[in-house]
Design an enzyme around this catalytic site. Structure first.
Site, short mmCIF file in Angstrom:
data_model
loop_
_atom_site.label_atom_id
_atom_site.label_comp_id
_atom_site.label_asym_id
_atom_site.label_seq_id
_atom_site.Cartn_x
_atom_site.Cartn_y
_atom_site.Cartn_z
N LEU A 18 0.80 -1.23 0.00
CA LEU A 18 0.00 0.00 0.00
C LEU A 18 0.83 1.28 0.00
O LEU A 18 0.39 2.30 -0.51
CB LEU A 18 -0.95 0.02 1.21
CG LEU A 18 -2.03 -1.06 1.23
CD1 LEU A 18 -2.86 -0.93 2.50
CD2 LEU A 18 -2.92 -0.96 0.00
N GLY A 19 2.00 1.23 0.59
CA GLY A 19 2.81 2.45 0.63
C GLY A 19 3.99 2.31 1.56
O GLY A 19 4.07 1.37 2.36
N GLU A 20 4.91 3.26 1.45
CA GLU A 20 6.11 3.22 2.27
C GLU A 20 6.51 4.62 2.66
O GLU A 20 6.47 5.55 1.86
CB GLU A 20 7.25 2.55 1.50
CG GLU A 20 8.54 2.42 2.32
CD GLU A 20 9.61 1.65 1.57
OE1 GLU A 20 10.38 0.93 2.22
OE2 GLU A 20 9.68 1.78 0.34
N GLN A 22 9.32 6.88 5.61
CA GLN A 22 10.69 6.83 6.11
C GLN A 22 10.87 5.74 7.17
O GLN A 22 11.92 5.11 7.26
CB GLN A 22 11.07 8.19 6.69
CG GLN A 22 12.53 8.28 7.15
CD GLN A 22 12.87 9.65 7.70
OE1 GLN A 22 12.05 10.57 7.67
NE2 GLN A 22 14.08 9.79 8.20
N PHE A 23 9.83 5.52 7.96
CA PHE A 23 9.96 4.60 9.09
C PHE A 23 9.13 3.33 8.97
O PHE A 23 9.26 2.43 9.78
CB PHE A 23 9.56 5.31 10.40
CG PHE A 23 10.37 6.54 10.68
CD1 PHE A 23 11.71 6.44 11.03
CD2 PHE A 23 9.80 7.80 10.58
CE1 PHE A 23 12.46 7.57 11.28
CE2 PHE A 23 10.55 8.94 10.84
CZ PHE A 23 11.89 8.82 11.19
N ALA A 24 8.26 3.24 7.97
CA ALA A 24 7.36 2.09 7.93
C ALA A 24 6.90 1.76 6.51
O ALA A 24 6.95 2.59 5.61
CB ALA A 24 6.14 2.37 8.81
N THR A 25 6.46 0.52 6.35
CA THR A 25 5.87 0.04 5.11
C THR A 25 4.50 -0.53 5.46
O THR A 25 4.35 -1.21 6.48
CB THR A 25 6.75 -1.06 4.48
OG1 THR A 25 8.08 -0.56 4.33
CG2 THR A 25 6.21 -1.46 3.12
N ASP A 136 -0.34 14.38 10.68
CA ASP A 136 -0.12 13.78 9.36
C ASP A 136 -1.44 13.41 8.70
O ASP A 136 -1.58 12.33 8.11
CB ASP A 136 0.78 12.55 9.46
CG ASP A 136 1.37 12.13 8.11
OD1 ASP A 136 1.37 12.98 7.18
OD2 ASP A 136 1.80 10.98 7.97
#
Length: 344
Positions: A18-20, A22-25, A136
């Site tokens: 679904l997305g990535e 800086q700190f998570a995927t 965010d």
């Protein structure tokens, strides 16, 4: 008997990237035991200097907040477990608001838009009443479950507020939804940063494209001032004292009724409140919920009657995400960092 970490990870079948960040995927997955769709957020454990007891501080903060916050319009944490160099957070999801906005086969009625914004503000009011900033907000962080209930998600940047002298980073909120005070480098701010983001999301729901899509902070500010007019010290006291302030040409701006020609007076009143330059007088979530816009017809569409994403649109998004995933793997191979097996 409680399952061990490896067994818990095997309960979920990964369906889509679904997305990535800086700190998570983030992945879309299926719970094999219940067949429900979940979102799995894999948080990367940082270096020792960034971690506490081997756990990334961002992950700790997000887990703590998700355990403490309980509201129908805030995502619930189903499970959390660590495996190898990742921490996985599991939440229910069916789709997100970005998918709905981009699906041109769907007609978003005024009642639909009112429902999405109402649920967003209800979740946000709860957060702000508990002294938490989201920091965010954007369409793909507003998840929708199978009953059409919108839930605020992704609390990786969320932060407690309230101390008058507390200094924060200004590099929060995705640029297109970032408030002017953040773009000018403000280190002390409050609920106004979330409220500006809500205004940007509302505008995107009306236009079906991002309202202000700058490719740099300076370009974003230029777009804001061209559209809404350049603020002055009279309309925004203290603006010129912000750390990264630069003076701009005095743009007259375009009346909101010309930009959002289908919006009625009550909706325009809400937009004007959310897009107030002075963060001290910008409309709060509680104030917004009391506005006439939410008490007049049409009423908000009930969740189960809200539009669902077209399967072809979902398939197109999955194809796009697959290409992104292939590029990520190719980049990893080139950098020599690709793992032999991708696990939760």
């Amino acid at each position: 008997m409680a399952l061990d970490v490896k067994s818990r990870a095997k309960l979920y079948e990964k369906l889509d990237f679904l997305g990535e960040g800086q700190f998570a995927t983030v992945y879309k997955a299926r719970d094999k035991t219940t067949n429900t769709i979940v979102a799995i957020k894999k948080i990367k454990v940082g270096h020792r200097t960034e971690a506490k007891d081997g756990i990334n501080r961002t992950a700790l903060r997000e887990i703590k907040l998700l355990q403490e916050l309980s509201h129908p319009n805030i995502i619930g944490l189903l499970d959390a477990f660590g495996h190898k160099s990742n921490i996985s957070l599991l939440c229910f999801m069916e789709t997100d608001l970005e998918v709905i906005i981009k699906d041109t086969s769907l007609v978003l009625t005024p009642a639909n838009i009112k429902a999405y914004i109402l649920m967003s503000l209800q979740g946000l009011e709860y957060m702000h009443n508990h002294w938490i900033l989201h920091r965010d907000l954007k369409p793909n962080n507003l998840l929708l479950d199978e009953n059409g209930v919108l839930k605020l998600a992704d609390f990786g940047l969320a932060k407690a507020f309230g101390s008058p002298n507390r200094v924060y980073t200004h590099q929060v909120v995705t640029r297109w939804y970032r408030a002017p005070e953040l773009l000018f480098g403000a280190r002390m701010y409050g609920v106004g940063v979330d409220m500006w983001a809500v205004g940007s999301i509302l505008a995107e729901l009306l236009l079906r494209v991002p309202f202000l899509a700058g490719d740099s902070d300076l370009d974003q500010l230029t777009g804001i001032f061209e559209a809404l007019g350049t603020p002055t010290e009279e309309t925004w006291p203290g603006m010129s004292n912000l750390p990264d302030y630069v003076s701009f040409k005095l743009f007259p701006g375009t009346p909101l009724e010309h930009i959002f020609s289908a919006a009625g007076d009550d909706l325009l009143e809400l937009l004007k409140g959310l897009f107030t330059f002075n963060p001290c007088t910008r409309t709060t979530a509680s104030q917004a919920l009391k506005m006439r816009y939410f008490s007049i017809r049409p009423g908000p569409t009930p969740g189960p009657q809200l539009p669902r994403p077209n399967s072809s649109t979902e398939a197109l998004k999955e194809k796009e995400n697959l290409l992104i995933g292939i590029k990520r793997k190719r980049d990893s191979i080139e950098q020599g960092t690709l793992k032999k097996k991708l696990v939760f």
